[in-house]
Motif scaffolding. Structure first.
Motif, PDB file in Angstrom:
ATOM      1  N   UNK A  39      27.615  40.944 -45.253  1.00  0.00           N
ATOM      2  CA  UNK A  39      27.145  40.066 -43.989  1.00  0.00           C
ATOM      3  C   UNK A  39      28.170  39.129 -43.258  1.00  0.00           C
ATOM      4  N   UNK A  40      29.008  38.821 -43.966  1.00  0.00           N
ATOM      5  CA  UNK A  40      30.206  37.761 -43.587  1.00  0.00           C
ATOM      6  C   UNK A  40      31.082  38.527 -42.497  1.00  0.00           C
ATOM      7  N   UNK A  41      31.055  39.792 -42.571  1.00  0.00           N
ATOM      8  CA  UNK A  41      31.750  40.630 -41.609  1.00  0.00           C
ATOM      9  C   UNK A  41      31.197  40.429 -40.100  1.00  0.00           C
ATOM     10  N   UNK A  42      29.811  40.606 -40.217  1.00  0.00           N
ATOM     11  CA  UNK A  42      29.014  40.475 -38.848  1.00  0.00           C
ATOM     12  C   UNK A  42      29.198  38.841 -38.225  1.00  0.00           C
ATOM     13  N   UNK A  43      29.185  37.885 -39.530  1.00  0.00           N
ATOM     14  CA  UNK A  43      29.244  36.427 -38.926  1.00  0.00           C
ATOM     15  C   UNK A  43      30.852  36.338 -38.438  1.00  0.00           C
ATOM     16  N   UNK A  44      31.719  36.921 -39.111  1.00  0.00           N
ATOM     17  CA  UNK A  44      33.164  36.505 -38.650  1.00  0.00           C
ATOM     18  C   UNK A  44      33.389  37.288 -37.201  1.00  0.00           C
ATOM     19  N   UNK A  45      32.945  38.397 -37.020  1.00  0.00           N
ATOM     20  CA  UNK A  45      33.411  39.183 -35.879  1.00  0.00           C
ATOM     21  C   UNK A  45      32.471  38.295 -34.778  1.00  0.00           C
ATOM     22  N   UNK A 299      22.774  41.212 -30.108  1.00  0.00           N
ATOM     23  CA  UNK A 299      23.105  42.461 -30.707  1.00  0.00           C
ATOM     24  C   UNK A 299      23.733  42.124 -32.457  1.00  0.00           C
ATOM     25  N   UNK A 300      24.495  40.893 -32.281  1.00  0.00           N
ATOM     26  CA  UNK A 300      25.115  40.532 -33.570  1.00  0.00           C
ATOM     27  C   UNK A 300      23.762  39.887 -34.394  1.00  0.00           C
ATOM     28  N   UNK A 301      22.747  39.428 -34.098  1.00  0.00           N
ATOM     29  CA  UNK A 301      21.554  39.119 -34.952  1.00  0.00           C
ATOM     30  C   UNK A 301      21.061  40.328 -35.620  1.00  0.00           C
ATOM     31  N   UNK A 302      20.881  41.254 -34.997  1.00  0.00           N
ATOM     32  CA  UNK A 302      20.315  42.437 -35.434  1.00  0.00           C
ATOM     33  C   UNK A 302      21.327  43.042 -36.301  1.00  0.00           C
ATOM     34  N   UNK A 303      22.467  43.084 -36.083  1.00  0.00           N
ATOM     35  CA  UNK A 303      23.653  43.575 -36.900  1.00  0.00           C
ATOM     36  C   UNK A 303      23.570  42.884 -38.352  1.00  0.00           C
ATOM     37  N   UNK A 304      23.775  41.407 -38.059  1.00  0.00           N
ATOM     38  CA  UNK A 304      23.747  40.660 -39.512  1.00  0.00           C
ATOM     39  C   UNK A 304      22.401  40.881 -40.160  1.00  0.00           C
TER      40      UNK A 304
END
Length: 445
Positions: A39-45, A299-304
């Motif tokens: 999940x940190x990858x999503x938060x980092x990007x 988009x990132x909320x869905x991805x995370x």
């Protein structure tokens, strides 16, 4: 039996099966680590891209491209500017006009040609225009130049010299103008075609300031900012709007009207969306960084959420080990359970003991997993950018993060881990409450 006694019972019994507890904690820690790192990858990007947007343009800025009236595009004029400035929450409205030719600028023995823009300095000041050196223009013949303006100036003696430009297409440093520019006279030469012959007109200008360096390292600001009076002098010479050079095939072409670039600035980010919606309802073509951030956040909320769900599967797999450990614990401690029931221990208290143990395993696994996840995140951010830059020969933005672990992710991971581990120990704990006292004393279930 109070909480202290129950806790002492749990600790004593866990020490009896250290190897099994260690492997169970390890499996739980691996699941937590996998969840956090993934999940940190999503938060980092998300964090890096949001930072990139905010640094490249003001988050309170609205780019107003014009108006749509009866299906036709209409540029913004002074009339619309006055209306925009009266909007609630609007801090400033800047407007610029691009000169329709590239003048020749001469500073001492150096010269170069760059984009020239007429800027309304009072509104630029209100919008927060900052200078790295000097001051803003106060007189009609005073100008400011972009941070990288001097990098375009070439000595008239070196113009024919070969190899004065580097591989990036920029003038090499040893050939650039290296003197002071503040207070210097800069000659601007504009041209016009009259009866097939090119005429020139030179306007002496004084440089009073240099703009702040662009937020992003790869961006270049080489623009010359002139006043409205200088633009009018250019138009008086060329006899065309914006200093356009007349060509034989341009007869009858309508001259441009309105402003080329209009930007509104709200007092804060919260007001950007409201102003943007109002302007869109009135037919304005509006774009803001807040709109881009809003779309990116969705988009990132869905991805995370998806990454956290995938990571949760690893913890669920680890819960199988917790279930097995707790089942074995109930089996091994049958005599102890029988004694507690014989002494009058309530089934609810016995159940709480085993739930406490499974929860303790979950906490240990979460703590170890969080520590390992932070270590992996640090190593990823340290080495992965270097690997990507060397492999793809691309320079990443400064401070770019592939992995970021906010406190919210830690809280979510711990909550999921505790929930899964307690649920895993629920059935064995319930089974412990149903053990028959007599059979338990005979070490049978």
């Amino acid at each position: 039996m109070n909480m202290k006694d129950r806790w002492r019972f749990v600790r004593r019994n866990m020490k009896r099966s250290k190897s099994r507890i260690f492997m169970t904690v390890l499996a739980t820690a691996m699941g937590v680590t996998f969840l956090i790192v993934l999940a940190s990858v999503g938060f980092g990007l998300h964090k890096s891209l949001a930072k990139d947007i905010l640094e490249s343009r003001s988050v309170t800025q609205l780019q107003i491209g014009g108006m749509e009236v009866d299906g036709k595009y209409q540029p913004i004029t002074d009339k619309e500017i006055e209306e925009l400035e009266k909007k609630d929450g609007m801090k400033a409205v800047t407007r610029r006009i691009n000169l329709q030719q590239t003048p020749l600028f001469q500073l001492d023995q150096y010269e170069g040609s760059v984009q020239t823009v007429m800027a309304h300095f009072p509104s630029e000041i209100d919008a927060g225009l900052e200078l790295s050196e000097g001051r803003l223009p106060e007189k009609e013949n005073e100008i400011i130049v972009g941070h990288d303006f001097v990098k375009t100036l070439v000595s008239s003696e070196q113009q024919e010299t070969e190899d004065i430009y580097g591989e990036d297409g920029m003038l090499k440093k040893e050939f650039q103008y290296d003197g002071e520019v503040i207070g210097k006279e800069l000659k601007m030469t504009v041209m016009q075609t009259v009866d097939g012959e090119q005429k020139e007109h030179t306007i002496p200008l004084i440089i009073t300031g240099i703009t702040e360096k662009p937020a992003r390292d790869w961006m270049m600001d080489q623009t010359v900012f002139i006043s409205d009076s200088i633009l009018k002098e250019v138009e008086a010479f060329t006899k065309t709007a914006r200093g356009m050079i007349t060509q034989p095939d341009m007869q009858g072409i309508e001259e441009p009207k309105g402003y080329d670039e209009v930007r509104g600035y709200a007092h804060n980010m919260e007001e950007v969306s409201d102003i943007s919606e109002q302007l869109k309802d009135q037919g304005y073509l509006v774009y803001s960084a807040a709109d881009e951030l809003k779309s990116m956040d969705v988009v990132f909320t869905i991805a995370k959420a998806g990454l956290i769900f995938i990571g949760t599967i690893a913890i669920i797999i680890a819960s199988i080990g917790i279930y097995n450990t707790m089942t074995m614990a109930v089996t091994e401690r049958t005599p102890d359970i029988g004694i507690m029931k014989a002494l009058g221990a309530h089934p609810k208290k016995i159940k709480q003991i085993f739930l406490l143990e499974s929860g303790y395993i979950g906490i240990l696994g979460a703590v170890v997993g969080i520590a390992v996840a932070y270590l992996i995140s640090f190593l990823v951010n340290l080495f992965l950018p270097v690997i990507v830059e060397n492999a793809f020969d691309e320079q990443l933005p400064e401070g770019f993060q592939f992995s970021a672990i906010p406190w919210s992710l830690i809280a979510i991971s711990v909550a999921i881990c505790l929930l899964v581990t307690i649920v895993s120990g629920l059935k064995p704990a319930k089974r412990a409450t149903k053990i028959d006292v007599l059979k338990a004393m005979r070490r049978e279930i």
